[in-house]
Design an enzyme around this catalytic site. Structure first.
Site, PDB file in Angstrom:
ATOM      1  N   GLY A  13      -0.430  84.184  13.801  1.00 25.46           N
ATOM      2  CA  GLY A  13      -0.745  84.700  15.126  1.00 25.46           C
ATOM      3  C   GLY A  13      -0.227  83.808  16.245  1.00 25.46           C
ATOM      4  O   GLY A  13       0.464  82.805  16.008  1.00 25.46           O
ATOM      5  N   VAL A  15      -1.898  81.820  18.346  1.00 24.51           N
ATOM      6  CA  VAL A  15      -2.457  80.463  18.284  1.00 24.51           C
ATOM      7  C   VAL A  15      -1.996  79.771  17.004  1.00 24.51           C
ATOM      8  O   VAL A  15      -1.661  78.579  17.012  1.00 24.51           O
ATOM      9  CB  VAL A  15      -4.001  80.517  18.370  1.00 24.51           C
ATOM     10  CG1 VAL A  15      -4.595  79.123  18.220  1.00 24.51           C
ATOM     11  CG2 VAL A  15      -4.439  81.139  19.693  1.00 24.51           C
ATOM     12  N   ARG A 108     -19.233  80.002  18.724  1.00 26.79           N
ATOM     13  CA  ARG A 108     -19.255  79.029  19.833  1.00 26.79           C
ATOM     14  C   ARG A 108     -20.632  78.878  20.459  1.00 26.79           C
ATOM     15  O   ARG A 108     -21.022  77.784  20.859  1.00 26.79           O
ATOM     16  CB  ARG A 108     -18.289  79.476  20.935  1.00 26.79           C
ATOM     17  CG  ARG A 108     -16.850  79.168  20.660  1.00 26.79           C
ATOM     18  CD  ARG A 108     -16.035  79.513  21.908  1.00 26.79           C
ATOM     19  NE  ARG A 108     -14.646  79.722  21.577  1.00 26.79           N
ATOM     20  CZ  ARG A 108     -13.896  80.702  22.093  1.00 26.79           C
ATOM     21  NH1 ARG A 108     -14.404  81.555  22.957  1.00 26.79           N
ATOM     22  NH2 ARG A 108     -12.637  80.808  21.751  1.00 26.79           N
ATOM     23  N   CYS A 145     -10.143  79.977  26.379  1.00 26.77           N
ATOM     24  CA  CYS A 145      -9.016  79.420  27.144  1.00 26.77           C
ATOM     25  C   CYS A 145      -9.220  79.440  28.654  1.00 26.77           C
ATOM     26  O   CYS A 145      -8.687  78.597  29.375  1.00 26.77           O
ATOM     27  CB  CYS A 145      -7.736  80.158  26.769  1.00 26.77           C
ATOM     28  SG  CYS A 145      -7.934  81.937  26.568  1.00 26.77           S
ATOM     29  N   SER A 175      -0.309  85.817  26.753  1.00 29.62           N
ATOM     30  CA  SER A 175      -0.405  85.171  25.438  1.00 29.62           C
ATOM     31  C   SER A 175      -1.864  84.968  25.039  1.00 29.62           C
ATOM     32  O   SER A 175      -2.175  84.818  23.855  1.00 29.62           O
ATOM     33  CB  SER A 175       0.340  83.833  25.425  1.00 29.62           C
ATOM     34  OG  SER A 175      -0.144  82.990  26.455  1.00 29.62           O
ATOM     35  N   HIS A 238      -3.295  79.950  32.237  1.00 26.03           N
ATOM     36  CA  HIS A 238      -4.392  80.655  32.909  1.00 26.03           C
ATOM     37  C   HIS A 238      -4.751  79.910  34.199  1.00 26.03           C
ATOM     38  O   HIS A 238      -5.045  78.707  34.175  1.00 26.03           O
ATOM     39  CB  HIS A 238      -5.647  80.684  32.028  1.00 26.03           C
ATOM     40  CG  HIS A 238      -5.580  81.627  30.867  1.00 26.03           C
ATOM     41  ND1 HIS A 238      -4.484  82.396  30.571  1.00 26.03           N
ATOM     42  CD2 HIS A 238      -6.513  81.929  29.921  1.00 26.03           C
ATOM     43  CE1 HIS A 238      -4.744  83.129  29.488  1.00 26.03           C
ATOM     44  NE2 HIS A 238      -5.956  82.858  29.078  1.00 26.03           N
TER      45      HIS A 238
HETATM   46  P1  NAP Z   1      -3.420  86.995  16.973  1.00 29.04           P
HETATM   47  O1  NAP Z   1      -2.100  86.689  17.531  1.00 29.04           O
HETATM   48  O2  NAP Z   1      -3.871  88.427  16.936  1.00 29.04           O
HETATM   49  O3  NAP Z   1      -3.511  86.386  15.480  1.00 29.04           O
HETATM   50  C1  NAP Z   1      -4.573  86.716  14.608  1.00 29.04           C
HETATM   51  C2  NAP Z   1      -4.406  86.017  13.271  1.00 29.04           C
HETATM   52  O4  NAP Z   1      -5.518  86.373  12.430  1.00 29.04           O
HETATM   53  C3  NAP Z   1      -3.131  86.380  12.513  1.00 29.04           C
HETATM   54  O5  NAP Z   1      -2.619  85.250  11.845  1.00 29.04           O
HETATM   55  C4  NAP Z   1      -3.637  87.387  11.484  1.00 29.04           C
HETATM   56  O6  NAP Z   1      -2.861  87.419  10.287  1.00 29.04           O
HETATM   57  C5  NAP Z   1      -4.992  86.819  11.166  1.00 29.04           C
HETATM   58  N1  NAP Z   1      -5.879  87.823  10.564  1.00 29.04           N
HETATM   59  C6  NAP Z   1      -6.161  89.059  11.038  1.00 29.04           C
HETATM   60  N2  NAP Z   1      -6.981  89.713  10.172  1.00 29.04           N
HETATM   61  C7  NAP Z   1      -7.214  88.858   9.140  1.00 29.04           C
HETATM   62  C8  NAP Z   1      -7.982  88.931   7.941  1.00 29.04           C
HETATM   63  N3  NAP Z   1      -8.680  90.038   7.634  1.00 29.04           N
HETATM   64  N4  NAP Z   1      -7.994  87.862   7.108  1.00 29.04           N
HETATM   65  C9  NAP Z   1      -7.292  86.742   7.421  1.00 29.04           C
HETATM   66  N5  NAP Z   1      -6.533  86.608   8.537  1.00 29.04           N
HETATM   67  C10 NAP Z   1      -6.498  87.654   9.387  1.00 29.04           C
HETATM   68  O7  NAP Z   1      -4.588  86.229  17.790  1.00 29.04           O
HETATM   69  P2  NAP Z   1      -4.499  84.816  18.593  1.00 29.04           P
HETATM   70  O8  NAP Z   1      -4.205  85.039  20.028  1.00 29.04           O
HETATM   71  O9  NAP Z   1      -3.661  83.875  17.807  1.00 29.04           O
HETATM   72  O10 NAP Z   1      -6.025  84.367  18.571  1.00 29.04           O
HETATM   73  C11 NAP Z   1      -6.636  83.834  17.399  1.00 29.04           C
HETATM   74  C12 NAP Z   1      -8.057  83.412  17.747  1.00 29.04           C
HETATM   75  O11 NAP Z   1      -8.002  82.384  18.753  1.00 29.04           O
HETATM   76  C13 NAP Z   1      -8.915  84.540  18.330  1.00 29.04           C
HETATM   77  O12 NAP Z   1     -10.247  84.394  17.886  1.00 29.04           O
HETATM   78  C14 NAP Z   1      -8.816  84.298  19.838  1.00 29.04           C
HETATM   79  O13 NAP Z   1      -9.915  84.819  20.527  1.00 29.04           O
HETATM   80  C15 NAP Z   1      -8.774  82.782  19.887  1.00 29.04           C
HETATM   81  N6  NAP Z   1      -8.151  82.215  21.084  1.00 29.04           N
HETATM   82  C16 NAP Z   1      -6.912  82.624  21.496  1.00 29.04           C
HETATM   83  C17 NAP Z   1      -6.336  82.038  22.612  1.00 29.04           C
HETATM   84  C18 NAP Z   1      -4.973  82.443  23.133  1.00 29.04           C
HETATM   85  O14 NAP Z   1      -4.577  81.926  24.218  1.00 29.04           O
HETATM   86  N7  NAP Z   1      -4.228  83.312  22.461  1.00 29.04           N
HETATM   87  C19 NAP Z   1      -7.003  81.033  23.297  1.00 29.04           C
HETATM   88  C20 NAP Z   1      -8.255  80.615  22.832  1.00 29.04           C
HETATM   89  C21 NAP Z   1      -8.803  81.211  21.731  1.00 29.04           C
HETATM   90  P3  NAP Z   1      -1.817  88.626   9.951  1.00 29.04           P
HETATM   91  O15 NAP Z   1      -0.555  88.308  10.704  1.00 29.04           O
HETATM   92  O16 NAP Z   1      -1.641  88.518   8.487  1.00 29.04           O
HETATM   93  O17 NAP Z   1      -2.464  89.899  10.410  1.00 29.04           O
END
Ligand code: NAP
Length: 343
Positions: A13, A15, A108, A145, A175, A238
């Protein structure tokens, strides 16, 4: 010392890829396993998801495994899983005696789970020491974030002048929604009020971080936070517009002095020399000019002015995927090592 083996859950993903990038050549951690959903497990990393960051994919040929304690052997795992998935998967790792350093919001606000910014409340990590003495696993989280830029600025203001009330409006990069995130229809040439529970997180999490340290549980700081969150067509970074009522009535210059002299109590490899830098420019901070300050780990604060309604207002900006996610979690993992909680 030999490096500590670590794994990433959700490595494909937005992150997860930042974790991969930031963990290359880390002085304390060696990234040994990449895990994701069953859709990705068994594939080469480069085939499971396209690399979305600048430069080459450093682990293109690695094999992705399932995000289960059986498939992932590392003692410390970084979680970049969606909230609903994290709610199931992270406790399974804890039951298997592992340390989970999580970006997800699932736990959290759980009162026994530390929610940490190392410069502000590293002492909250003591909540897990007893469990660790008995060999149990635990979860350690970093904030949402959007909370990072505002909480970093509120911490020294609260310490010196006493925060009584906060209003915040966010301008959040795309993002932050992961990949593929918002549809082009919603975000191109548009700004988009956040439809999810972002405002609740922004209203709650800073109060846990700035709350009193209780043995084994959180006591939220007493002041209210009113938040409005909006997604804007920006890639990374942000920006938040914050107004704060302070118990004491400092001058703008006193506020600037307190913010610019703020330093955390500890040094860790991923923490920047200065957690906050001030900009004097009238038209900054902006995501394009300031998100990468301090390798993406420094918060930039500007336009600090007297507020006509509360006491002080300012803008603050942080890189949402580095200081707001992967970099924050890596610093928290370094704190675990520094506090002797790994073994
Ligand atoms: P993302 O791009 O949607 O990535 C999600 C990840 O979770 C992918 O690697 C996906 O793998 C995996 N996943 C989904 N379903 C799954 C399952 N059933 N079993 C195992 N793995 C699974 O999301 P992201 O933006 O990276 O965010 C990840 C987390 O960090 C979230 O909780 C988000 O709220 C938090 N966060 C994000 C940010 C940001 O700026 N983006 C900031 C702070 C916190 P596949 O590719 O195999 O589906």
């Amino acid at each position: 010392m030999s490096r500590i083996p670590v794994a990433i859950l959700g490595a494909t993903g937005m992150v997860g890829q930042r974790f991969v990038q930031l963990l290359q050549d880390h002085p304390w951690f060696e990234l040994v396993e990449l895990a994701a959903s069953d859709r990705s497990a068994g594939k080469r990393y480069e085939n499971a998801a396209p690399w979305r960051l600048a430069g080459a994919n450093p682990l293109a040929g690695s094999r992705v495994v399932a995000a289960t304690p059986e498939a992932v052997r590392a003692p410390l795992v970084f979680s970049a899983l969606d909230k609903a998935v994290a709610a199931e998967v992270e406790p399974a790792f804890v039951r298997a005696g592992r340390i989970v350093v999580s970006n997800a919001s699932a736990f959290r606000m759980d009162e026994a789970v530390p929610l940490i910014i190392p410069e502000i409340n590293p002492h909250h990590i003591e909540w897990v020491r007893d469990a660790r003495r008995q060999g149990a696993g635990f979860i350690l989280t970093n904030p949402n974030c959007t909370c990072i830029p505002m909480t970093m600025a509120l911490a020294p203001l609260n310490r010196h002048f006493g925060v009584e009330a906060v209003t915040v409006a966010s301008y959040q990069a795309i993002s932050g929604a992961g990949y593929p995130g918002e549809s082009a229809w919603d975000i191109l040439g548009n700004v988009h009020p956040h439809p999810g529970d972002e405002e609740q997180k922004v209203a709650e999490e800073p109060r846990k971080i700035l709350g009193a340290a209780m043995p084994g549980a959180a006591q939220l700081a007493a002041f209210p936070i009113s938040a409005r969150c909006v997604r804007v067509p920006v890639v990374d970074g942000h920006l938040v517009a914050v107004s704060v009522r302070l118990r004491e009535n400092p001058t703008v210059d006193q506020v600037k002095e307190v913010l610019s002299s703020f330093r955390g109590p500890i040094t860790l490899p991923s923490l920047p020399e200065r957690p906050i830098v001030l900009t004097a420019a009238r038209d900054r901070p902006t995501p394009r000019t300031d998100a990468d300050t301090g390798a993406g780990m420094t918060v930039t604060v500007g336009r600090i002015e007297a507020c006509e309604v509360l006491t002080i207002k300012f803008f603050a900006l942080a890189h949402n995927v580095i200081r707001g996610a992967a970099g924050a979690a890596i610093a928290n993992a370094e704190l675990i090592v520094e506090r002797g909680l790994l073994g």
